[in-house]
Design a protein around this motif. Structure first.
Motif, PDB file in Angstrom:
ATOM      1  N   ASP A   1       1.045  -1.214   0.017  1.00 44.31           N
ATOM      2  CA  ASP A   1      -0.032  -0.145  -0.016  1.00 44.31           C
ATOM      3  C   ASP A   1       0.726   1.060  -0.326  1.00 44.31           C
ATOM      4  N   VAL A   2       1.642   1.450  -1.188  1.00 48.27           N
ATOM      5  CA  VAL A   2       2.652   2.465  -1.304  1.00 48.27           C
ATOM      6  C   VAL A   2       1.982   3.903  -1.177  1.00 48.27           C
TER       7      VAL A   2
ATOM      8  N   CYS B   1      -4.786   3.846 -11.655  1.00 44.56           N
ATOM      9  CA  CYS B   1      -4.373   4.772 -10.491  1.00 44.56           C
ATOM     10  C   CYS B   1      -4.471   3.968  -9.024  1.00 44.56           C
ATOM     11  N   SER B   2      -5.462   3.005  -8.946  1.00 44.38           N
ATOM     12  CA  SER B   2      -5.551   2.236  -7.580  1.00 44.38           C
ATOM     13  C   SER B   2      -4.305   1.237  -7.999  1.00 44.38           C
ATOM     14  N   LEU B   3      -3.962   0.707  -8.981  1.00 47.97           N
ATOM     15  CA  LEU B   3      -2.720  -0.038  -9.083  1.00 47.97           C
ATOM     16  C   LEU B   3      -1.499   0.686  -8.803  1.00 47.97           C
ATOM     17  N   ALA B   4      -1.340   1.616  -9.439  1.00 45.52           N
ATOM     18  CA  ALA B   4      -0.306   2.565  -9.351  1.00 45.52           C
ATOM     19  C   ALA B   4      -0.207   3.030  -7.865  1.00 45.52           C
ATOM     20  N   ARG B   5      -0.979   3.493  -7.139  1.00 43.42           N
ATOM     21  CA  ARG B   5      -1.222   3.809  -5.733  1.00 43.42           C
ATOM     22  C   ARG B   5      -0.849   2.720  -4.756  1.00 43.42           C
ATOM     23  N   THR B   6      -1.364   1.602  -5.113  1.00 37.98           N
ATOM     24  CA  THR B   6      -0.852   0.415  -3.994  1.00 37.98           C
ATOM     25  C   THR B   6       0.158  -0.354  -4.494  1.00 37.98           C
ATOM     26  N   THR B   7       0.643  -0.377  -5.411  1.00 36.90           N
ATOM     27  CA  THR B   7       1.921  -1.109  -5.791  1.00 36.90           C
ATOM     28  C   THR B   7       3.086  -0.574  -6.293  1.00 36.90           C
ATOM     29  N   GLY B   8       2.986   0.845  -6.323  1.00 38.12           N
ATOM     30  CA  GLY B   8       4.010   1.631  -6.727  1.00 38.12           C
ATOM     31  C   GLY B   8       4.911   1.101  -7.845  1.00 38.12           C
TER      32      GLY B   8
END
Length: 156
Positions: free
Chosen positions: A108-109, A144-151
């Motif tokens: 949860d980056v 967006c949720s992919l990027a925010r969660t996994t960095g």
């Protein structure tokens, strides 16, 4: 002790500059600077340095859709980064995978708000994390949720 730590760090730098295998150069600076035994008599050498930890080797994919049928993007991630690594930012990705001890469900980056748009992406990771089998698959509601969660892990 400080002199031995500097000597160990210098020896690791020489190994790296000589291009030795990743297995020979996987000790972290902290591990290299930490003596194997803290109780040594003057004039005696400490026991051998701790063995390097098992490497990580993962195949990562990102596919548009909840039921991946589209064109996948893939990357190979080795930790420490090696010749088979194709990930664009392996140092950051390895740091993130290590921060959750290989449990990618705990990533949860950058918690924050994303739009409610539903444009799913499915990611997978398979391989080994420090010698242990790792298998991960998750569908995120949008990019967006992919990027925010996994960095950086799935940023390729």
């Amino acid at each position: 002790m400080k002199t031995r730590a500097r000597a160990s760090a210098a020896a690791a730098a020489v190994l790296l500059s000589a291009g030795l295998t990743a297995a020979a150069a996987t000790a972290t600076p902290t591990a290299a600077a930490t003596p194997a035994s803290t109780a040594t008599e003057p004039g005696t050498e400490a026991a051998a340095e701790p063995a390097a930890e098992a490497a990580t080797s993962l195949r990562l994919t990102v596919t548009p859709g909840a039921t991946p049928a589209g064109t996948s993007r893939a990357a190979a991630l080795e930790c420490p980064p090696g010749s088979a690594t194709t990930h664009p930012d392996p140092v950051t990705a390895c740091r993130l995978v290590d921060s959750v001890d290989g449990d990618l469900t705990r990533l949860d980056v950058d918690p924050g708000v994303c739009t409610a748009e539903y444009d799913p992406y499915t990611v997978t990771a398979s391989g080994t994390y420090r010698g242990r089998p790792l298998s991960f698959r998750h569908t995120y509601g949008n990019r967006c949720s992919l990027a925010r969660t996994t960095g950086a892990v799935f940023a390729f």
